[in-house]
Design a protein around this motif. Structure first.
Motif, PDB file in Angstrom:
ATOM      1  N   TYR A  99       0.847  -1.185   0.000  1.00 20.72           N
ATOM      2  CA  TYR A  99       0.000   0.000   0.000  1.00 20.72           C
ATOM      3  C   TYR A  99       0.889   1.243   0.000  1.00 20.72           C
ATOM      4  O   TYR A  99       2.073   1.190   0.359  1.00 20.72           O
ATOM      5  CB  TYR A  99      -0.955  -0.019   1.197  1.00 20.72           C
ATOM      6  CG  TYR A  99      -0.305  -0.098   2.558  1.00 20.72           C
ATOM      7  CD1 TYR A  99       0.088   1.054   3.236  1.00 20.72           C
ATOM      8  CD2 TYR A  99      -0.105  -1.324   3.189  1.00 20.72           C
ATOM      9  CE1 TYR A  99       0.667   0.991   4.496  1.00 20.72           C
ATOM     10  CE2 TYR A  99       0.463  -1.401   4.445  1.00 20.72           C
ATOM     11  CZ  TYR A  99       0.848  -0.238   5.096  1.00 20.72           C
ATOM     12  OH  TYR A  99       1.432  -0.307   6.339  1.00 20.72           O
ATOM     13  N   GLY A 100       0.324   2.349  -0.440  1.00 19.37           N
ATOM     14  CA  GLY A 100       1.129   3.557  -0.602  1.00 19.37           C
ATOM     15  C   GLY A 100       1.045   4.507   0.577  1.00 19.37           C
ATOM     16  O   GLY A 100       0.538   4.167   1.646  1.00 19.37           O
ATOM     17  N   ALA A 101       1.563   5.708   0.369  1.00 24.40           N
ATOM     18  CA  ALA A 101       1.459   6.827   1.312  1.00 24.40           C
ATOM     19  C   ALA A 101       2.084   6.527   2.665  1.00 24.40           C
ATOM     20  O   ALA A 101       1.641   7.036   3.684  1.00 24.40           O
ATOM     21  CB  ALA A 101      -0.002   7.254   1.488  1.00 24.40           C
ATOM     22  N   SER A 102       3.124   5.693   2.693  1.00 23.25           N
ATOM     23  CA  SER A 102       3.762   5.353   3.959  1.00 23.25           C
ATOM     24  C   SER A 102       5.280   5.401   3.811  1.00 23.25           C
ATOM     25  O   SER A 102       5.853   4.719   2.958  1.00 23.25           O
ATOM     26  CB  SER A 102       3.342   3.949   4.411  1.00 23.25           C
ATOM     27  OG  SER A 102       1.947   3.902   4.613  1.00 23.25           O
ATOM     28  N   PHE A 103       5.918   6.220   4.650  1.00 23.58           N
ATOM     29  CA  PHE A 103       7.366   6.378   4.641  1.00 23.58           C
ATOM     30  C   PHE A 103       8.007   5.629   5.803  1.00 23.58           C
ATOM     31  O   PHE A 103       7.474   5.587   6.913  1.00 23.58           O
ATOM     32  CB  PHE A 103       7.742   7.856   4.799  1.00 23.58           C
ATOM     33  CG  PHE A 103       7.899   8.602   3.513  1.00 23.58           C
ATOM     34  CD1 PHE A 103       8.830   8.213   2.555  1.00 23.58           C
ATOM     35  CD2 PHE A 103       7.147   9.733   3.267  1.00 23.58           C
ATOM     36  CE1 PHE A 103       8.989   8.925   1.377  1.00 23.58           C
ATOM     37  CE2 PHE A 103       7.302  10.460   2.100  1.00 23.58           C
ATOM     38  CZ  PHE A 103       8.227  10.060   1.147  1.00 23.58           C
ATOM     39  N   VAL A 104       9.196   5.085   5.533  1.00 19.47           N
ATOM     40  CA  VAL A 104      10.072   4.581   6.591  1.00 19.47           C
ATOM     41  C   VAL A 104      11.293   5.497   6.604  1.00 19.47           C
ATOM     42  O   VAL A 104      11.929   5.710   5.571  1.00 19.47           O
ATOM     43  CB  VAL A 104      10.491   3.118   6.342  1.00 19.47           C
ATOM     44  CG1 VAL A 104      11.406   2.633   7.468  1.00 19.47           C
ATOM     45  CG2 VAL A 104       9.269   2.219   6.236  1.00 19.47           C
ATOM     46  N   TYR A 105      11.607   6.031   7.792  1.00 17.57           N
ATOM     47  CA  TYR A 105      12.723   6.977   7.940  1.00 17.57           C
ATOM     48  C   TYR A 105      13.911   6.257   8.560  1.00 17.57           C
ATOM     49  O   TYR A 105      13.824   5.744   9.679  1.00 17.57           O
ATOM     50  CB  TYR A 105      12.293   8.159   8.815  1.00 17.57           C
ATOM     51  CG  TYR A 105      11.020   8.821   8.337  1.00 17.57           C
ATOM     52  CD1 TYR A 105      10.982   9.516   7.125  1.00 17.57           C
ATOM     53  CD2 TYR A 105       9.845   8.722   9.082  1.00 17.57           C
ATOM     54  CE1 TYR A 105       9.816  10.111   6.679  1.00 17.57           C
ATOM     55  CE2 TYR A 105       8.667   9.316   8.640  1.00 17.57           C
ATOM     56  CZ  TYR A 105       8.653  10.004   7.439  1.00 17.57           C
ATOM     57  OH  TYR A 105       7.490  10.587   6.994  1.00 17.57           O
ATOM     58  N   LEU A 106      15.025   6.230   7.818  1.00 15.26           N
ATOM     59  CA  LEU A 106      16.196   5.465   8.245  1.00 15.26           C
ATOM     60  C   LEU A 106      17.343   6.376   8.654  1.00 15.26           C
ATOM     61  O   LEU A 106      17.587   7.415   8.030  1.00 15.26           O
ATOM     62  CB  LEU A 106      16.668   4.566   7.093  1.00 15.26           C
ATOM     63  CG  LEU A 106      15.643   3.583   6.520  1.00 15.26           C
ATOM     64  CD1 LEU A 106      16.267   2.780   5.391  1.00 15.26           C
ATOM     65  CD2 LEU A 106      15.116   2.654   7.603  1.00 15.26           C
ATOM     66  N   ASP A 107      18.081   5.947   9.691  1.00  8.51           N
ATOM     67  CA  ASP A 107      19.278   6.690  10.087  1.00  8.51           C
ATOM     68  C   ASP A 107      20.466   6.214   9.261  1.00  8.51           C
ATOM     69  O   ASP A 107      20.313   5.376   8.353  1.00  8.51           O
ATOM     70  CB  ASP A 107      19.529   6.566  11.596  1.00  8.51           C
ATOM     71  CG  ASP A 107      19.847   5.127  12.036  1.00  8.51           C
ATOM     72  OD1 ASP A 107      20.173   4.287  11.174  1.00  8.51           O
ATOM     73  OD2 ASP A 107      19.778   4.863  13.254  1.00  8.51           O
ATOM     74  N   GLU A 108      21.640   6.687   9.580  1.00  6.79           N
ATOM     75  CA  GLU A 108      22.823   6.357   8.763  1.00  6.79           C
ATOM     76  C   GLU A 108      23.203   4.882   8.858  1.00  6.79           C
ATOM     77  O   GLU A 108      23.951   4.368   8.017  1.00  6.79           O
ATOM     78  CB  GLU A 108      24.006   7.235   9.171  1.00  6.79           C
ATOM     79  CG  GLU A 108      24.425   7.093  10.618  1.00  6.79           C
ATOM     80  CD  GLU A 108      25.561   8.026  10.983  1.00  6.79           C
ATOM     81  OE1 GLU A 108      26.124   7.833  12.072  1.00  6.79           O
ATOM     82  OE2 GLU A 108      25.879   8.932  10.194  1.00  6.79           O
ATOM     83  N   ASN A 109      22.671   4.186   9.862  1.00 13.30           N
ATOM     84  CA  ASN A 109      22.926   2.745   9.988  1.00 13.30           C
ATOM     85  C   ASN A 109      21.816   1.892   9.372  1.00 13.30           C
ATOM     86  O   ASN A 109      21.831   0.663   9.488  1.00 13.30           O
ATOM     87  CB  ASN A 109      23.084   2.375  11.470  1.00 13.30           C
ATOM     88  CG  ASN A 109      24.265   3.083  12.115  1.00 13.30           C
ATOM     89  OD1 ASN A 109      25.350   3.120  11.547  1.00 13.30           O
ATOM     90  ND2 ASN A 109      24.042   3.661  13.294  1.00 13.30           N
TER      91      ASN A 109
END
Length: 461
Positions: free
Chosen positions: A79-89
Motif C-alpha cells: 500500500y502507498g502513502a507510507s514512509f520509513v525513515y532510516l538513520d545512517e545505519n
C-alpha cells in the motif's frame, strides 16, 4: 529439476502475502500473515514494522529451503502513502505512521500559504488535498515538528522501496510511489516539485530508479535479482498493460471504485480535482488519470437498509440475477430511469429514495444498482478520452450481473467486460521485472474476460 520462480511480497494493510510465481505466471506457492498493529508515540494505531521485517526475512529463508523451487527474483508491492525513515545505519527512526493519522490544521495552513495555495499545489502535483494520505506532507510535518529526528534521517523510503532495501541494502526512489497522490511530484515539469527542493527533502530520497529495473543481490548465499518495489495500485494495472494495447479503462471495484485510464495523460483541471480525480503513475513513468467514488461502501450501506426494510437476509442479493423486465418497470415508475445513457450524477440518488415505493426487495436492489451505475458513469466520464474502446471491471461489481448489464447499457459505444486476474497485484509486480528472471515473454491468457452487452429492448434506457 527445480522450477524457476519469482518470490513476490504483496503487503496490504490487513494481509501480508508471499507468492512464488513460475515462468508461466502460475502461482505455485502462497503463504499469508497478519500482524497485530502497534501504536505510535501519540497512541495512534500503526503498522508493526518489526513484525513485517522479520516476516520478510523468515518467509524468504523458508522458501529458499524448498528444493522444488529455484528463486531467481524477488520483488515487492505494498500500500502507498507510507514512509520509513532510516538513520545512517539503516535503522528506522520512527514508527511507520498511519496514513489516516489526522493532520494538524495549523501546519497544513502554513504549508499552503507558503507554497501558493491548495489549488496550485493540487494541480501541479495531481494530488487532491488528503492530509497524511499525501505522504509528502508526512515528511514536511516531521521536519517542522521534530527537527531533531529529521536531521538524523539518511533516507526516507516509501514502504515498497524499504522492503527492497532490506534485501539489497540500496536506497532507491520509485515513480509509482513518488508519483501517487504524494504532492511530491510536479506532473508538468516531470520532476520533484519546487516545494520539495525548497525544503531540501529530495536529499532524503534514494536514487531515482526505473520501476522495471532490478539489482543483482546475494541473499543467504543465493544470487537473485531484486526489484525496487511498486505501489500496489500501479502493480495491479500491469497485467492489463501487458495484454492489451487498444486503449482501455480499468475499473477496480471494492470499497472504493477507482477508474484508471493509462491512455490519458491530460493535465488535471481544478474542477476534476474537486471531484476526487488524481493521477497515478504506471511503472513506465507515464501518468494514469484516475477518478474514484465510494460506491462499494455505499452499496453495503444501502444493501443493509433494503434487507432490513424487507426483512430479508443481505446475502441473498450476492447472486441475484439481472431482470431486464424489472428495469423497464422501474423506468415507468421513476422518470429519470428512462435516460440512463445521457443523464449521470456525481452522487447516488438511492439514499434519499423511499423504500415503500418498491414492491419487493429485488426491485429496490435493481434501483440501487441503477443509481450506482449512474454515479459510476459520471466518474468514468471525468477521465474518459477519445479512443477508449473497452472498460474492464474487476473486483466485486464485476461479479454483479445487474451492475454489468446496466453499465454496458449506459456506455453503448464502449465494450464492457468483467475481468479477473488471480492476484493481479502480485502478478503485475512479477511482470515489471519479467526480463530479469523469466526466459519467456508475458503470457497473453492471464486475464479472464466476460463480455456484457447492452439491454436489447426497443426503449431508451
Amino acid at each position: 529439476m527445480p522450477k524457476a520462480v519469482a518470490a513476490i511480497f504483496d503487503v496490504g494493510k490487513t494481509n501480508k502475502k508471499l507468492f512464488l510465481i513460475d515462468e508461466n505466471y502460475n502461482i505455485v506457492y502462497e503463504r499469508s500473515a497478519r500482524f497485530v498493529e502497534t501504536k505510535d508515540e501519540d497512541g495512534e494505531p500503526c503498522e508493526n514494522l518489526d513484525s513485517l521485517c522479520s516476516s520478510v526475512y523468515d518467509s524468504l529463508n523458508q522458501v529458499m529451503q524448498l528444493k522444488e523451487f529455484e528463486i531467481r527474483a524477488i520483488n515487492f508491492s505494498t500500500y502507498g502513502a507510507s514512509f520509513v525513515y532510516l538513520d545512517e545505519n539503516g535503522e528506522p527512526l520512527t514508527p511507520l505512521y498511519n496514513y489516516l493519522k489526522e493532520y494538524p490544521a495549523g501546519l497544513k495552513n502554513q504549508f499552503y500559504e507558503t507554497y501558493g495555495g491548495e489549488e496550485k499545489i493540487s494541480l501541479e502535483t495531481a494530488s487532491p488535498i488528503l492530509g497524511s494520505l499525501n505522504s509528502g506532507m508526512q515528511l514536511y510535518r516531521l521536519k517542522k515538528e521534530k527537527p531533531e529526528v529529521f536531521a538524523k534521517i539518511k533516507f526516507a523510503l516509501h514502504l515498497p522501496q524499504y522492503l527492497s532495501y532490506l534485501i539489497t541494502g540500496k536506497a532507491v526512489a520509485d515513480i509509482t510511489s513518488i508519483g501517487c497522490h504524494t504532492q511530491l511530484w510536479d506532473f508538468n515539469k516531470n520532476t520533484y516539485h519546487d516545494w520539495v527542493l525548497a525544503e531540501q527533502l529530495e536529499q532524503k530520497f534514494g536514487e531515482f530508479t526505473p520501476a522495471d529495473s532490478s539489482l543483482k543481490t546475494l541473499f543467504e548465499g543465493l544470487e537473485v535479482k531484486v526489484g525496487v518495489g511498486l505501489h500496489d495500485s500501479s502493480a495491479a494495472l500491469i497485467p492489463y498493460l501487458a495484454n492489451f494495447s487498444t486503449p482501455f479503462i480499468l475499473l477496480s471495484t471494492g470499497t472504493w471504485c477507482i477508474s484508471l485510464n493509462p491512455f490519458n495523460q491530460e493535465i488535471l483541471k481544478a474542477d476534476e480535482l474537486k471531484q476526487d480525480c488524481l493521477c497515478y503513475m504506471h511503472y513506465k513513468g507515464k501518468a494514469v488519470k484516475a477518478s474514484r467514488i465510494f460506491a462499494g461502501y455505499e452499496h453495503e450501506l444501502q444493501l443493509k437498509r433494503i434487507a432490513e426494510h424487507f426483512d430479508r437476509a443481505a446475502y441473498i442479493f450476492k447472486h441475484l440475477k439481472f431482470n431486464p423486465a424489472m428495469i423497464l418497470n422501474l423506468a415507468n415508475k421513476i422518470p429519470e430511469n428512462a435516460i440512463l445513457q445521457t443523464e449521470f450524477f456525481a452522487n447516488s440518488a438511492f439514499p434519499d429514495r423511499d423504500l415503500n415505493q418498491f414492491k419487493t426487495a429485488e426491485e429496490a436492489y435493481h434501483q440501487l444498482i441503477f443509481d450506482l451505475v449512474k454515479q459510476q458513469v459520471y466518474s468514468l466520464k471525468l477521465i474518459l478520452n477519445q479512443g477508449v474502446k473497452r472498460i474492464f471491471v474487476d473486483g466485486g461489481f464485476g461479479k454483479n450481473a445487474i451492475y454489468m448489464h446496466l453499465l454496458a447499457t449506459a456506455v453503448p459505444d464502449i465494450e464492457v467486460y468483467a475481468s479477473s486476474v488471480s492476484q493481479a497485484t502480485a502478478i503485475g509486480t512479477a511482470l515489471s521485472i519479467n526480463d530479469a528472471w523469466n526466459s519467456n515473454p508475458a503470457p497473453t491468457d492471464m486475464i479472464q474476460l466476460k463480455y456484457y452487452s447492452a439491454i436489447q429492448r426497443s426503449v431508451q434506457l
